[in-house]
Design an enzyme around this catalytic site. Structure first.
Site, PDB file in Angstrom:
ATOM      1  N   TYR A  88       0.840  -1.203   0.000  1.00  0.00           N
ATOM      2  CA  TYR A  88       0.000   0.000   0.000  1.00  0.00           C
ATOM      3  C   TYR A  88       0.873   1.250   0.000  1.00  0.00           C
ATOM      4  O   TYR A  88       0.847   2.042  -0.919  1.00  0.00           O
ATOM      5  CB  TYR A  88      -0.918   0.036   1.229  1.00  0.00           C
ATOM      6  N   GLU A 204     -12.876  -5.859  10.160  1.00  0.00           N
ATOM      7  CA  GLU A 204     -11.914  -5.767  11.253  1.00  0.00           C
ATOM      8  C   GLU A 204     -12.628  -5.615  12.579  1.00  0.00           C
ATOM      9  O   GLU A 204     -12.833  -4.520  13.079  1.00  0.00           O
ATOM     10  CB  GLU A 204     -10.949  -4.592  11.027  1.00  0.00           C
TER      11      GLU A 204
END
Lengths: 355, 352
Positions: A88, A204
């Site tokens: 990323y 998450e």
């Protein structure tokens, strides 16, 4: 690896991954997941692999991947046969991730990738990378990003370990030069990479995440204090020590109960709101505070450093303190966390944006 | 176990919040505060009557004595609303500590009229713990007690000395009450001088339990005050424009608010849990009540000063009135042990 296989088979790890892809196929049940996690922690048993592949790639593929991607990667990933690294961040796209520049240009049935990734932990042990690249050079920020998966041993990929303050190369830089990947490497639609990457966030729900690490440190610290007291070797006045210890204990206990409350709220389908957003900020900070209290407690012993200390040794606190400082920065810095709490949680107005 | 509030607890909180939002305006607060500053009882009688009808003083009193028979967690939830509103009514002593002490006494049957009267809002009890300047001789009490909570408008005083609680009537001859000027002008603190006043001992009441209950009640008000202060700050930061933008768009202000939220949430959960543990797991209550008050007090100090800073100069004025909440947090902090003292106890209790 055998332990991981046992855990998956019995539904103690990756329990909601469908059975056809090698998981246990359980309904999502936040309470059961929390109970399993509590019991493993209480029994001091390893709860299986906690890799970026399992926590981020698998849920993403399950939601956005093709059938071929699901059958190729999920089972191998949850059993620990394939490790993933995350591509990323870039040197000029850290907190400001959507400004990433690594370019993937269409060429026949392939994309050709050029650019550089950084903070790629575990790239040196991974076989695969999930990566954000810019496929539309002219599209504004979020819009031009695509999500791709490919092996890290492709021609044109160079991995250089990044020396850090711990002395251990826990991160890497990854250089991509004319790396050719097939279009089947795309996960989700072209240009939808930002949405695909962010969809992982809603999975998450490791809400007991902070509590276990904190409880572990707190009990280690208490044990260290007890031994030092017995030996008459406390390095700080007892009142000061008591104040710091008890203050941290109160904050840790507060966060633990807050996380329990979040689990209860999730189980009742109540929106978590601002409460869920404070955990990373607090957890990382408290871990670091516990580490440095342990270091301070050892007094001059802490002026000596053993970079190869074992986890069970009192010499480990230096490394933990550095590791935890890294986590205050990594995965969204404390300052970015505060922006998120303020904006997404408290609904405060956006800051001025450059255009 | 469920770590959220039950439907009933949420309903209780909402009922009190509704009533308090209607009745406790800033004008009411100012009027009552002027009384408190003048050394008079700051209690708003009309409000006290309303809240009595909603069951405030009888929350913890058994229903056979006219109370609601609820637990400490319900008292916490109500205390939180009182703190949020900066309500000018007594709470920790009259509504929590006194009913618990009388209920726990061996002579509870004998004293059931007290409980009935407390639940009816007619009997109000000021409480002092650790009053070591008192002597008791043949059923009569003499000496001094400072920092008597909820002393203004009290009909009775519950005084602990030497590990024993005594109840005296406020109107008995030989009772001389002076109200201190409290930092929170909406609460009251008394200084009692007693000269051979008839005193009824309550036997078998644990000083520790009453202390724990008092700490939890104070902490509940503090976190409620913090909730109000955070909400007010976020709202103000959205409205107030400087440099052509709402100040809430600046990261400096955002980060202050985010830090307030980060301190507030764990404190709320810990205080709720202390309320739950008080009833369900008495062995763990001493530690949990200490942790809860220590954390709530620190959140109270940080959030109350930060909220005033977010409001800038207006935060400093009586026009905005934030100082009433600031003062409530500061007042509670130093009663029944400030965080520094509590943390020494927390550690010592665990052998550190």
């Amino acid at each position: 690896m055998r332990w991981q296989k046992l855990l998956v088979e019995h539904g103690y790890a990756c329990r909601t991954v469908p059975a056809e892809y090698g998981g246990f196929g359980a309904e999502e049940d936040i309470l059961k997941t929390a109970i399993i996690s509590e019991e493993f922690f209480a029994a001091d048993l390893p709860q299986g692999l906690n890799s970026q592949g399992i926590s981020m790639l698998v849920p993403t593929i399950l939601e956005h991947g093709t059938e071929a991607q699901k059958s190729a990667w999920i089972e191998k990933t949850i059993l620990g046969e394939v490790f993933w690294c995350q591509g990323y961040s870039e040197p000029d796209a850290g907190s400001d991730l959507t400004s990433l520049k690594t370019a993937a240009v269409e060429d026949g049935d392939d994309f050709v990738i050029n650019g550089q990734k950084i903070w790629t932990s575990s790239a040196h042990i991974a076989q695969m990378m999930f990566c954000l690249v810019r496929t539309e050079a002219d599209a504004p920020r979020h819009a031009g990003i695509s999500y791709m998966i490919f092996p890290v041993d492709l021609p044109g990929i160079e991995i250089r370990p990044l020396q850090t303050m711990t002395g251990h190369p826990s991160f890497n830089e990854v250089f991509l030069t004319d790396v050719r990947v097939p279009k089947t490497a795309l996960v989700g639609d072209r240009g939808q990479g930002w949405v695909v990457a962010n969809s992982t966030l809603k999975h998450e729900r490791g809400m007991l995440g902070a509590a276990h690490g904190l409880a572990w440190r707190l009990s280690r610290l208490r044990d260290l204090i007890a031994r030092q007291k017995a030996a008459g070797s406390l390095a700080m006045p007892i009142e000061v020590l008591r104040d710091r210890y008890a203050g941290l204990q109160a904050r840790v206990e507060g966060l633990r109960l807050h996380e329990m409350r979040l689990v209860s709220m999730a189980a009742e389908n109540q929106p978590a709101g601002t409460g869920a957003l404070v955990c990373k900020l607090l957890g990382c900070e408290l871990n670091h505070q516990l580490d440095i209290l342990a270091m301070d407690l050892r007094g001059p012993e802490s002026a000596a450093y053993n970079p190869d200390a074992e986890l069970a040794s009192d010499e480990i606190w230096h490394q933990l303190s550095m590791y935890d400082l890294g986590l205050i920065i990594g995965g969204g810095t404390a300052q970015i966390q505060k922006n998120i709490i303020a904006k997404r949680g408290l609904g405060m107005p956006r800051e001025a944006r450059r255009n | 176990m469920d770590f959220t509030l039950s439907e009933e607890q949420t309903m209780i909180a909402e009922a009190f919040r509704g009533q308090l939002t209607r009745d406790v305006t800033l004008d009411v607060i100012r009027t009552q505060a002027a009384l408190g500053q003048a050394g008079k009882s700051p209690t708003d009688q009309g409000l006290w009557q309303q809240l009595t009808e909603m069951g405030l003083p009888g929350l913890l009193i058994d229903d056979t004595y006219g109370g609601a028979g609820l637990g400490m967690l319900e008292a916490v939830v109500v205390g939180q609303e009182l703190g949020r509103a900066a309500a000018p009514v007594p709470f920790a002593a009259t509504c929590v500590m006194a009913p618990l002490a009388i209920t726990a006494s061996a002579e509870v049957e004998q004293h059931k009229t007290w409980l009935t009267q407390i639940a009816a809002g007619e009997m109000r009890v000021g409480v002092a713990l650790g009053a070591d300047m008192l002597q008791v001789d043949s059923g009569r009490i003499s000496g001094h007690a400072r920092f008597v909570f909820d002393a203004g408008g009290a009909t009775h005083f519950l005084l602990e000395t030497g590990g024993v609680f005594y109840l005296v009537e406020a109107h008995a001859s030989g009772v001389y009450l002076t109200l201190e000027r409290p930092f929170d002008p909406l609460q009251s603190l008394g200084h009692l001088a007693l000269d051979t006043v008839p005193a009824t001992p309550l036997s078998g009441v644990s000083v520790d339990r009453v202390t724990e209950a008092g700490r939890i009640a104070l902490a509940a008000q503090t976190i409620g005050a913090c909730e109000f202060l955070l909400d007010a700050s976020v709202e103000y930061a959205a409205d107030r424009v400087q440099f052509g933008r709402p100040i809430g768009s600046f990261q400096a202000i955002k980060h202050m608010c985010a830090e307030m939220a980060a301190q507030l949430y764990p404190a709320i959960s810990l205080v709720w849990y202390a309320g739950y543990v008080f009833d369900k797991d008495a062995a763990r209550s001493p530690l949990n009540s200490l942790l809860a008050k220590a954390l709530a007090d620190e959140a109270g100090r940080f959030i109350s000063r930060t909220a005033i800073e977010v409001h800038g100069g207006m935060g400093y004025t009586d026009l905005q009135g934030l100082h009433y909440w600031y003062k409530r947090a500061a007042f509670n902090r130093n009663l029944l042990g400030n965080p520094e003292e509590l943390r020494q106890d927390i550690a010592a209790m665990q052998g550190i």
